[in-house]
Design an enzyme around this catalytic site. Structure first.
Site, PDB file in Angstrom:
ATOM      1  N   ASN A 209       0.894  -1.116  -0.085  1.00  0.00           N
ATOM      2  CA  ASN A 209      -0.083  -0.043   0.036  1.00  0.00           C
ATOM      3  C   ASN A 209       0.884   1.264   0.204  1.00  0.00           C
ATOM      4  O   ASN A 209       2.058   1.161   0.027  1.00  0.00           O
ATOM      5  CB  ASN A 209      -1.207   0.044   1.125  1.00  0.00           C
ATOM      6  CG  ASN A 209      -0.223  -0.288   2.482  1.00  0.00           C
ATOM      7  OD1 ASN A 209       0.506   0.760   2.864  1.00  0.00           O
ATOM      8  ND2 ASN A 209      -0.447  -1.220   3.368  1.00  0.00           N
ATOM      9  N   ASP A 278      -4.560  -6.359   4.941  1.00  0.00           N
ATOM     10  CA  ASP A 278      -5.579  -6.961   5.571  1.00  0.00           C
ATOM     11  C   ASP A 278      -5.609  -8.301   5.077  1.00  0.00           C
ATOM     12  O   ASP A 278      -6.323  -9.442   5.433  1.00  0.00           O
ATOM     13  CB  ASP A 278      -6.920  -6.447   5.381  1.00  0.00           C
ATOM     14  CG  ASP A 278      -6.875  -5.170   6.598  1.00  0.00           C
ATOM     15  OD1 ASP A 278      -6.481  -5.343   7.636  1.00  0.00           O
ATOM     16  OD2 ASP A 278      -7.634  -4.190   6.153  1.00  0.00           O
ATOM     17  N   LYS A 288       8.764 -17.933  -9.847  1.00  0.00           N
ATOM     18  CA  LYS A 288       7.954 -16.685 -10.691  1.00  0.00           C
ATOM     19  C   LYS A 288       6.899 -17.197 -11.443  1.00  0.00           C
ATOM     20  O   LYS A 288       7.136 -18.319 -12.149  1.00  0.00           O
ATOM     21  CB  LYS A 288       9.055 -16.069 -11.345  1.00  0.00           C
ATOM     22  CG  LYS A 288       8.580 -14.812 -12.191  1.00  0.00           C
ATOM     23  CD  LYS A 288       9.407 -14.245 -13.225  1.00  0.00           C
ATOM     24  CE  LYS A 288       8.697 -13.293 -13.966  1.00  0.00           C
ATOM     25  NZ  LYS A 288       9.462 -12.629 -15.231  1.00  0.00           N
ATOM     26  N   PHE A 334      -4.662   2.921  14.765  1.00  0.00           N
ATOM     27  CA  PHE A 334      -4.635   4.356  13.832  1.00  0.00           C
ATOM     28  C   PHE A 334      -5.744   3.846  13.006  1.00  0.00           C
ATOM     29  O   PHE A 334      -6.008   2.527  12.753  1.00  0.00           O
ATOM     30  CB  PHE A 334      -3.363   4.672  12.901  1.00  0.00           C
ATOM     31  CG  PHE A 334      -2.485   5.635  13.418  1.00  0.00           C
ATOM     32  CD1 PHE A 334      -1.821   5.534  14.438  1.00  0.00           C
ATOM     33  CD2 PHE A 334      -2.430   6.846  12.751  1.00  0.00           C
ATOM     34  CE1 PHE A 334      -0.950   6.353  15.287  1.00  0.00           C
ATOM     35  CE2 PHE A 334      -1.530   7.809  13.363  1.00  0.00           C
ATOM     36  CZ  PHE A 334      -1.092   7.795  14.393  1.00  0.00           C
ATOM     37  N   LYS A 348     -13.622   1.087  15.853  1.00  0.00           N
ATOM     38  CA  LYS A 348     -12.349   0.073  15.882  1.00  0.00           C
ATOM     39  C   LYS A 348     -11.930   0.151  17.589  1.00  0.00           C
ATOM     40  O   LYS A 348     -11.251  -0.774  18.019  1.00  0.00           O
ATOM     41  CB  LYS A 348     -11.000   0.864  15.181  1.00  0.00           C
ATOM     42  CG  LYS A 348     -11.308   0.392  13.645  1.00  0.00           C
ATOM     43  CD  LYS A 348     -10.514   0.995  12.530  1.00  0.00           C
ATOM     44  CE  LYS A 348     -11.072   0.418  11.251  1.00  0.00           C
ATOM     45  NZ  LYS A 348     -10.267   0.960  10.190  1.00  0.00           N
ATOM     46  N   LYS A 352     -11.474  -3.249  18.667  1.00  0.00           N
ATOM     47  CA  LYS A 352      -9.996  -3.726  19.340  1.00  0.00           C
ATOM     48  C   LYS A 352      -9.558  -3.773  20.476  1.00  0.00           C
ATOM     49  O   LYS A 352      -8.478  -3.936  21.015  1.00  0.00           O
ATOM     50  CB  LYS A 352      -9.260  -3.258  18.062  1.00  0.00           C
ATOM     51  CG  LYS A 352      -9.333  -3.312  16.727  1.00  0.00           C
ATOM     52  CD  LYS A 352      -8.164  -3.117  15.600  1.00  0.00           C
ATOM     53  CE  LYS A 352      -8.829  -3.353  14.194  1.00  0.00           C
ATOM     54  NZ  LYS A 352      -7.641  -3.320  13.318  1.00  0.00           N
TER      55      LYS A 352
HETATM   56  N1  CTP Z   1      -3.968  -3.422  12.166  1.00  0.00           N
HETATM   57  C1  CTP Z   1      -3.354  -4.333  12.786  1.00  0.00           C
HETATM   58  N2  CTP Z   1      -3.303  -5.781  12.017  1.00  0.00           N
HETATM   59  C2  CTP Z   1      -3.999  -5.962  10.851  1.00  0.00           C
HETATM   60  C3  CTP Z   1      -4.646  -4.751  10.357  1.00  0.00           C
HETATM   61  C4  CTP Z   1      -4.644  -3.774  10.855  1.00  0.00           C
HETATM   62  O1  CTP Z   1      -2.658  -4.400  13.536  1.00  0.00           O
HETATM   63  N3  CTP Z   1      -3.970  -7.205  10.349  1.00  0.00           N
HETATM   64  C5  CTP Z   1      -3.942  -2.350  12.825  1.00  0.00           C
HETATM   65  C6  CTP Z   1      -3.599  -0.990  12.290  1.00  0.00           C
HETATM   66  O2  CTP Z   1      -2.037  -1.031  12.517  1.00  0.00           O
HETATM   67  C7  CTP Z   1      -4.313   0.155  12.710  1.00  0.00           C
HETATM   68  C8  CTP Z   1      -5.525  -0.481  13.135  1.00  0.00           C
HETATM   69  O3  CTP Z   1      -5.216  -1.846  13.040  1.00  0.00           O
HETATM   70  O4  CTP Z   1      -3.542   0.472  13.951  1.00  0.00           O
HETATM   71  C9  CTP Z   1      -6.575   0.169  12.074  1.00  0.00           C
HETATM   72  O5  CTP Z   1      -6.086  -0.383  10.747  1.00  0.00           O
HETATM   73  P1  CTP Z   1      -7.389  -0.492   9.743  1.00  0.00           P
HETATM   74  O6  CTP Z   1      -6.797  -1.097   8.458  1.00  0.00           O
HETATM   75  O7  CTP Z   1      -7.673   0.910   9.532  1.00  0.00           O
HETATM   76  O8  CTP Z   1      -8.669  -1.233  10.138  1.00  0.00           O
HETATM   77  P2  CTP Z   1      -9.231  -2.616   9.943  1.00  0.00           P
HETATM   78  O9  CTP Z   1      -9.276  -3.417  11.235  1.00  0.00           O
HETATM   79  O10 CTP Z   1      -8.425  -3.474   8.906  1.00  0.00           O
HETATM   80  O11 CTP Z   1     -10.561  -2.228   9.520  1.00  0.00           O
HETATM   81  P3  CTP Z   1     -11.242  -2.081   8.160  1.00  0.00           P
HETATM   82  O12 CTP Z   1     -10.760  -2.893   7.119  1.00  0.00           O
HETATM   83  O13 CTP Z   1     -12.729  -2.070   8.377  1.00  0.00           O
HETATM   84  O14 CTP Z   1     -11.146  -0.371   7.678  1.00  0.00           O
END
Ligand code: CTP
Length: 408
Positions: A209, A278, A288, A334, A348, A352
Site C-alpha cells: 500500500n 488485511d 516466478k 490508527f 475500532k 479492538k
Molecule cells: N491493524 C493490525 N493488523 C492488521 C490490520 C490492521 O494491527 N492485520 C491495525 C493497524 O495498524 C491500525 C488499526 O489496526 O492501527 C486499524 O487498521 P485499519 O486497516 O484501518 O483497520 P481494519 O481493522 O483493517 O478495519 P477495516 O478494514 O474495516 O478498515
C-alpha cells in the site's frame, strides 16, 4: 521554540570543519541560539567570519584576545551553553579534553562548562583506532561525554574507512535528542509500528500500500526525544534510520505480527501506526509465475491470459494485542479511512479493545500517507479531540501528550 536553548559548537582543526557550517545553519533554522568556538587550526579550514555572518555571534578563537567581550569569555560561554557539541573533534583535542588540558579557547571553555557535552571524532582510521585515542575516548565516556560514532566512507587521506564526521542532520538529531524536549517519558518502554507490509505473490511480486512510514517514524523519534526506550517495528520504507530508536525490520503482516507480539508483553505503550495488509496471497508461488502457465482469457485479446490471486486474511495484530494486553498497558491504533471517518474509527476502539484510535481521512487536504503533514482526530473512551493540520512531528508530539494523560 519556547525557552530558546543555546548550543555551543566547538570546532577543531580537521577538514570536516566545513560540514560544521551546515550543522550551525541547521541548528539555527531549528531555533537554537548557536555560539561558536574554534581552535586556531579550525580557523585555517573555515574562517570565523563564515559563522559570524550566519549570526552565531562573535566567534572566539583566542582566550586572550583583547576584543573578547570579557576577560573571562571562556567561563561566560561555558555557563551560557545548554549543550556543547565538539564537531569535528580531532585526536589532539580529544586527548586534551581527556586530560584536562586547557591551552586554547575550545578546551578551556569545555573544561569550564557543566552542561552535557557531545564529541564527534573525525580523523584517519588508524588515528581513530590507535589505543591512545580509544583510551582517551573511554576516559571522556567516564566523564559523561556522549561520543558520536564516526561514519565509514572515503577519508580525506584517500583511504576508505571509519573516521568521517557524520552528516550534519545526524549531529543535529543528537543535539535535539539531548536538549529539545523534557524527558517526561523516561522509564517507559514504547513500541511503534510503521510503514506498509509487503505480501508476496511470488518471489518477484508483492502486494503493498502507499504508507510512507512518516507518521510512525515521527512517533518513534518524538517518544525517544521525550526519554522513552523505543522499539520501532518497521515495514520497508525509504526513510533513514532513527537514531536512539531500536529498529526491527519486517516485510509481511505475518513478520510484523511475530515481531510485535514477541515484544509487546514488556511494553508500557504500543502505537500501531503501520498500514498492515488485511489480506495476503493464500498460496504464494515458490517460483516466478509465468504468463504462459496461466489460463487463456475468455474475454481478453488474442493470446491474453487471466490472472487471479486468492487472498486469505492476515492476523489482526492490534486486535490480538487488545485481547492479550497486560494490565496498565496503553494501546493506540490508527484508522485511515476514506468515508465515515468518525463512525468507522470509533467502532475500532471497541472492536479492538484499545485505549485510543488516531483517525485520519485520506480525503482531508494535508492528511494521509505520503506528505509531511497530517490532520488527526484522537478518540479515547473519554471523548474526541481534533488536532488541526500540523506537521507529522507536531502531530506525533500531540498524540504522545494525550497518551501521557492516560499512562500512569
Ligand atoms: N491493524 C493490525 N493488523 C492488521 C490490520 C490492521 O494491527 N492485520 C491495525 C493497524 O495498524 C491500525 C488499526 O489496526 O492501527 C486499524 O487498521 P485499519 O486497516 O484501518 O483497520 P481494519 O481493522 O483493517 O478495519 P477495516 O478494514 O474495516 O478498515
Amino acid at each position: 521554540m519556547d525557552n530558546k536553548k543555546t548550543v555551543l559548537l566547538g570546532i577543531s582543526g580537521g577538514i570536516s570543519a566545513y560540514k560544521s557550517v551546515y550543522v550551525a545553519s541547521g541548528l539555527k533554522k531549528k531555533g537554537y541560539d548557536v555560539r561558536v568556538v574554534m581552535t586556531e587550526n579550525a580557523a585555517k579550514f573555515v574562517t570565523p567570519l563564515t559563522f559570524e555572518t550566519m549570526s552565531c555571534g562573535k566567534v572566539v578563537t583566542d582566550v586572550f584576545d583583547p576584543r573578547n567581550d570579557t576577560p573571562t569569555e571562556h567561563i561566560k560561554l561555558g555557563h551560557a551553553a545548554d549543550l556543547i557539541l565538539i564537531a569535528p573533534a580531532t585526536a589532539n583535542t580529544i586527548a586534551k579534553l581527556a586530560h584536562g588540558i586547557a591551552d586554547n579557547m575550545l578546551t578551556t571553555t569545555a573544561l569550564a562548562a557543566t552542561c552535557p557535552k557531545l564529541i564527534s571524532p573525525a580523523m584517519n582510521t588508524d588515528m581513530f583506532e590507535n589505543p591512545a585515542t580509544q583510551d582517551n575516548l573511554n576516559i571522556l565516556r567516564d566523564y559523561g561525554f556522549d561520543i558520536i560514532e564516526p561514519a565509514y566512507g572515503m577519508l580525506a587521506c584517500g583511504v576508505e574507512g571509519k573516521g568521517k564526521m557524520p552528516e550534519p542532520d545526524v549531529l543535529i538529531s543528537y543535539v535535539e535528542q539531548w536538549i529539545s524536549k523534557p524527558k517526561d517519558m523516561k522509564g517507559l518502554k514504547v513500541l511503534v509500528t510503521a510503514g506498509p507490509t509487503e505480501e508476496a505473490v511470488d518471489p518477484v511480486r508483492y502486494i503493498t500500500n502507499h504508507s510512507s512510514g512518516k507518521m510512525g517514524y515521527a512517533l518513534a523519534r518524538m517518544a525517544a526525544r521525550r526519554g522513552a526506550e523505543v522499539t520501532l517495528v518497521s515495514g520497508r520504507t525509504a526513510l533513514p534510520r532513527e537514531p536512539f530508536v531500536e529498529t526491527v525490520d519486517v516485510l509481511s503482516a505475518e513478520d510484523m505480527f511475530k515481531a510485535v507480539t514477541e515484544r509487546a508483553p514488556e511494553m508500557d505503550v504500543v502505537i500501531k501506526a503501520a498500514a498492515v495488509a488485511d489480506f495476503t496471497p493464500a498460496n504464494p508461488a515458490s517460483e516466478k509465475i509465468k504468463k504462459a502457465d496461466l489460463a487463456v482469457s475468455s474475454t481478453g485479446m488474442d493470446g491474453g491470459r487471466d490472472m487471479s490471486i486468492k487472498l486469505a486474511p492476515t492476523k489482526d495484530i492490534l486486535k490480538y494485542l487488545g485481547e492479550h494486553r497486560r494490565p496498565g498497558q496503553f494501546l493506540c491504533g490508527f484508522a485511515m479511512e476514506t468515508q465515515n471517518l468518525m463512525e468507522n474509527a470509533s467502532a475500532k476502539l471497541a472492536k479492538k479493545n484499545v485505549d485510543m484510535i488516531c483517525a485520519n481521512s485520506l480525503r482531508t487536504k494535508g492528511a494521509g500517507f505520503a506528505g509531511d503533514t497530517n490532520v488527526v482526530t484522537m478518540i479515547t473512551k473519554d471523548g474526541i479531540k481534533e488536532l488541526p493540520l500540523m506537521s507529522k512531528t507536531d502531530a506525533a508530539d500531540a498524540i504522545l501528550d494525550e497518551i501521557m494523560l492516560h499512562v500512569k
